[in-house]
Design an enzyme around this catalytic site. Structure first.
Site, PDB file in Angstrom:
ATOM      1  CE  LYS A  19      -6.478 -19.505  24.212  1.00 40.10           C
ATOM      2  NZ  LYS A  19      -7.489 -18.931  23.317  1.00 40.10           N
TER       3      LYS A  19
ATOM      4  CD1 TRP B  41      -5.309 -31.221  20.737  1.00 42.35           C
ATOM      5  CD2 TRP B  41      -3.480 -31.467  19.469  1.00 42.35           C
ATOM      6  NE1 TRP B  41      -5.671 -31.026  19.428  1.00 42.35           N
ATOM      7  CE2 TRP B  41      -4.578 -31.173  18.624  1.00 42.35           C
ATOM      8  CE3 TRP B  41      -2.229 -31.672  18.882  1.00 42.35           C
ATOM      9  CZ2 TRP B  41      -4.453 -31.069  17.244  1.00 42.35           C
ATOM     10  CZ3 TRP B  41      -2.108 -31.566  17.503  1.00 42.35           C
ATOM     11  CH2 TRP B  41      -3.213 -31.258  16.701  1.00 42.35           C
TER      12      TRP B  41
ATOM     13  NE  ARG C 289       0.429 -25.831  26.711  1.00 42.30           N
ATOM     14  CZ  ARG C 289       1.034 -24.841  26.066  1.00 42.30           C
ATOM     15  NH1 ARG C 289       0.699 -23.603  26.325  1.00 42.30           N
ATOM     16  NH2 ARG C 289       1.959 -25.093  25.181  1.00 42.30           N
TER      17      ARG C 289
ATOM     18  CG  ASN D 177       4.047 -29.399  24.106  1.00 41.47           C
ATOM     19  OD1 ASN D 177       3.329 -29.792  23.195  1.00 41.47           O
ATOM     20  ND2 ASN D 177       4.252 -28.117  24.349  1.00 41.47           N
ATOM     21  N   GLY D 178       5.205 -31.706  21.878  1.00 42.08           N
ATOM     22  CA  GLY D 178       5.890 -31.447  20.603  1.00 42.08           C
ATOM     23  C   GLY D 178       5.919 -32.691  19.741  1.00 42.08           C
TER      24      GLY D 178
ATOM     25  CG  HIS E 234     -17.325 -12.389  -8.316  1.00 42.83           C
ATOM     26  ND1 HIS E 234     -17.335 -11.969  -9.633  1.00 42.83           N
ATOM     27  CD2 HIS E 234     -17.285 -11.262  -7.559  1.00 42.83           C
ATOM     28  CE1 HIS E 234     -17.268 -10.640  -9.662  1.00 42.83           C
ATOM     29  NE2 HIS E 234     -17.240 -10.192  -8.425  1.00 42.83           N
TER      30      HIS E 234
ATOM     31  CB  CYS F 193       1.139 -31.498  25.274  1.00 42.93           C
ATOM     32  SG  CYS F 193       0.758 -32.811  24.118  1.00 42.93           S
TER      33      CYS F 193
ATOM     34  CD  GLU G  86     -12.489 -14.475  15.247  1.00 45.43           C
ATOM     35  OE1 GLU G  86     -11.805 -15.125  14.453  1.00 45.43           O
ATOM     36  OE2 GLU G  86     -12.495 -14.675  16.472  1.00 45.43           O
TER      37      GLU G  86
ATOM     38  CE  LYS H   8     -13.576 -17.745  17.928  1.00 43.50           C
ATOM     39  NZ  LYS H   8     -12.376 -17.039  17.635  1.00 43.50           N
TER      40      LYS H   8
ATOM     41  CD  GLU I 270     -12.560 -21.478  17.293  1.00 41.29           C
ATOM     42  OE1 GLU I 270     -11.534 -22.147  17.430  1.00 41.29           O
ATOM     43  OE2 GLU I 270     -12.547 -20.243  17.315  1.00 41.29           O
TER      44      GLU I 270
HETATM   45  C1  F6R Z   1      -9.526 -19.608  17.156  1.00 40.95           C
HETATM   46  C2  F6R Z   1      -8.182 -19.609  17.696  1.00 40.95           C
HETATM   47  C3  F6R Z   1      -7.062 -19.981  16.790  1.00 40.95           C
HETATM   48  C4  F6R Z   1      -5.809 -19.149  17.135  1.00 40.95           C
HETATM   49  C5  F6R Z   1      -4.607 -19.641  16.319  1.00 40.95           C
HETATM   50  C6  F6R Z   1      -3.364 -18.851  16.638  1.00 40.95           C
HETATM   51  O1  F6R Z   1     -10.454 -19.200  18.099  1.00 40.95           O
HETATM   52  O2  F6R Z   1      -7.981 -19.358  18.846  1.00 40.95           O
HETATM   53  O3  F6R Z   1      -7.396 -19.837  15.450  1.00 40.95           O
HETATM   54  O4  F6R Z   1      -6.068 -17.812  16.880  1.00 40.95           O
HETATM   55  O5  F6R Z   1      -4.363 -20.997  16.602  1.00 40.95           O
HETATM   56  O6  F6R Z   1      -3.045 -18.921  17.994  1.00 40.95           O
HETATM   57  P1  F6R Z   1      -2.068 -17.879  18.660  1.00 40.95           P
HETATM   58  O7  F6R Z   1      -2.745 -16.552  18.648  1.00 40.95           O
HETATM   59  O8  F6R Z   1      -1.829 -18.381  20.051  1.00 40.95           O
HETATM   60  O9  F6R Z   1      -0.825 -17.869  17.830  1.00 40.95           O
END
Ligand code: F6R
Length: 615
Positions: free
Chosen positions: A610, A76, A27, A102-103, A507, A2, A484, A488, A491
């Site tokens: 985000k 969100w 967000r 937000n929250g 394994h 949010c 990672e 990527k 997502e």
């Molecule tokens: C993936 C991604 C998330 C963040 C995670 C932590 O691309 O961006 O996995 O890395 O939500 O977010 P921060 O770094 O803001 O604590």
């Protein structure tokens, strides 16, 4: 999670709110809404499910009377689905009061029952409407003092929240509060702003105030007052925003993600800048804080998602250079067991946003148990650094795409710097000259990968647009990069992807290999360890023998991989700890190109936001 924006000043507020929401849309993008007090002193509101463009279209079809006081929200969804009715703002006091949130308000159910029993009828399924209704009731019962009513509301709420509210009887006033959720103040000339982060108002001002935990703010065009929840005035901490509005624009790139992937050489260089003196790493922010590193016998790095993979690279680096045991803990698991921590433990948290609730709670938990805390963060004025004993900022600039790329590279860079800094302080690194040289050459090497592999990898991805599953393998520091690479891809392209430690394959996971299964393998340089290299080459042979389509990421000149690879992606020669910063780049490009080939929105993938400010 949010995005929130508020404005008071001489200008029409709608465009300011919409521009702020556009910058905050990363967000959350389940719905958007604005409320404005117009020149006649009436409150107008519009909200729409879907992305911000749906709200813009609605306002273009039927304009809302504009005015100089307004609040805006991009959502969100948590309580209640992403519908028009559940969108914010929520209204109360006969639609004369608007509130955004937000929250998560944890005691919303009991408050809702209490209000319903006194005759309040709710329109939505949200916890937010409960706060709005409560504010309406308090406002009426205290004879129309918005600030007093707001204070009484926040004292009744449990959980995490940022709230903004305004009432049509008080044009020129927006009140806000925060608990475990972000809110910053933007200071203008004859106008003031509130935002979930500075992106909300950076095009209007670069002067900001950070608001602490459990604080309330009131803004008018000429004044800002901050108090605690008891109403006692407090001093807000001023800071200057170090980037400008252009940094948060796409600037001609097809997506924010493409721009941010391309910005990695700069993000790495900016994170290193000012932290190397001669052939030593000296992080000025840690000056005078040697005791953080000397009196410890253990380090725990805590983070979520991509940041937790950066943490895994950090484990290797800190153990190697500072000779202290390091564990990596997912922040959301950390405090729900009984971890062995105390004042001999350094807890390092990593967060791009500095607002991730899981990570914030882990930091607080660590502090309560006497641990020393240090955060690695990309956002000035954010909550996690404010809750930590020390902070090392990554200087990646604003990261807007939901999928983290340049922040990840900057986090690894900061961890490498931290490892060398700690090693110097603890006396375990006598000569850092070679590593410092490696560090300073990193930006050029990252740029080289972008230059030489962008087209090759993008083409590979477009051929693989119909692929249903991709695996990623790595060993040593290549293992977190495999994780990672898989994240990527998952997502943003919604393809099944998994990362494994290459040695783990036999394994169990090797059962997944069938003819044609694409597998990326990160091959460590044979110059670092002929043994580890040969083990990975053996792992490649094992999967190749079962029909896998092998895509190898290997250093220039490594010929041992050629007989077993269907595709070879080359990265420049680098020291062992520095390879992750090069190996990750083709995997980011691959995910982005594949999602693009599938026609997906790489910046705003489904179901994600985000900044995850709920647990
Ligand atoms: C993936 C991604 C998330 C963040 C995670 C932590 O691309 O961006 O996995 O890395 O939500 O977010 P921060 O770094 O803001 O604590």
């Amino acid at each position: 999670m949010c995005g929130i924006v508020g404005y008071v000043g001489p200008r029409p507020s709608q465009d300011i709110l919409l521009a702020g929401l556009a910058r905050l849309e990363y967000r959350g993008y389940d719905s958007a809404g604005v409320a404005v007090i117009d020149g006649e002193g009436s409150l107008g509101m519009r909200k729409k499910a879907g992305k911000l463009s749906a709200l813009r279209d609605s306002l273009a079809d039927a304009a809302l009377a504009d005015g100089n006081t307004g609040i805006g929200h991009t959502r969100w969804a948590t309580h209640g689905g992403p519908t028009d009715v559940n969108a914010h703002p929520h209204l109360a006091d006969d639609d004369r009061l608007a509130l955004i949130h937000n929250g998560i308000i944890e005691n919303f159910a009991s408050l809702r029952d209490e209000l319903a029993a006194s005759g309040v009828a709710f329109r939505s399924e949200t916890d937010t409407e409960v706060a709005a209704a409560l504010l309406g009731r308090e406002y009426r019962s205290n004879g129309g003092d918005l600030q007093l009513a707001f204070r009484s509301v926040v004292n009744r709420l449990e959980g995490a929240f940022t709230l903004l509210a305004m009432h049509q009887d008080h044009p020129g006033l927006v009140v806000g509060a925060r608990r475990n959720s972000p809110l910053v103040i933007g200071l203008g000339e004859g106008e003031n702003f509130l935002g979930s982060d500075v992106a909300a108002f950076v095009e209007h001002t670069r002067k900001a105030l950070a608001i602490g935990q459990d604080q309330i703010v009131s803004i008018t065009p000429d004044a800002v007052t901050v108090t605690d929840f008891a109403g006692t005035p407090v001093e807000a901490e001023p800071f200057d925003i170090s980037w400008d509005a252009a940094a948060a624009e796409k600037g001609g790139w097809p997506s924010f993600m493409a721009k941010e992937v391309a910005e990695q050489p700069e993000a790495v260089a900016n994170t290193i800048r000012g932290r190397i003196q001669g052939d030593q790493v000296i992080i000025p922010e840690l000056d005078g804080l040697d005791e953080l590193f000397t009196g410890i016998n253990r380090v725990i790095i805590t983070a979520c998602g991509t940041a937790s993979y950066a943490a895994l690279v950090g484990k290797y680096a800190i153990e190697q250079w500072a000779r202290v045991p390091v564990d990596v803990e997912l922040a959301h698991e950390f405090r729900y067991r009984d971890p062995v921590i105390g004042d001999d433990t350094l807890v390092v948290s990593i967060s791009q946003s500095g607002e991730t609730m899981d990570t914030l709670m882990a930091v607080k938990y660590a502090r309560e148990r006497g641990a020393r805390t240090l955060s690695i963060c990309n956002t000035q004025g954010a909550t996690i650094p404010r809750e930590s004993d020390a902070v090392v900022y990554t200087h990646a600039g604003p990261e807007v795409a939901v999928a983290s790329t340049k922040a990840f590279s900057a986090q690894i860079t900061a961890l490498l710097l931290l490892g060398l800094h700690m090693g110097r302080v603890r006396g375990t690194v006598q000569d850092a000259a070679t590593d410092v040289e490696e560090l300073t050459s990193l930006p050029d090497k990252v740029a080289k990968v972008l230059e030489t592999e962008q087209e090759h990898v993008s083409q590979l991805a477009s051929w693989m647009a119909d692929t249903r599953s991709v695996l990623f393998l790595g060993r040593h520091v290549g293992y977190p990069i495999a994780l990672e690479g898989a994240l990527k891809l998952k997502e943003i392209s919604y393809i099944h992807a998994e990362g494994f430690a290459a040695g783990e394959l036999k394994h169990g996971p090797i059962a997944l290999i069938e003819p044609g299964q694409p597998v990326f393998v990160l091959v460590p340089s044979p110059r670092h360890s002929a043994l580890v290299h040969s083990k990975v080459v053996s792992n490649i042979q094992e999967i190749r023998a079962r029909g896998a389509r092998v895509i190898v990421v290997a250093e220039e000149g490594d010929a041992a991989v050629l007989p077993f690879a269907d595709e070879v992606i080359r990265i420049p020669l680098a020291g062992a700890m520095f390879e992750p910063l090069l190996g990750v780049v083709p995997l980011q490009i691959f995910a982005m190109a594949l999602a693009t080939a599938k026609g997906l929105d790489v910046d705003q993938p489904r179901n994600l936001a985000k900044s995850v400010t709920v647990e």
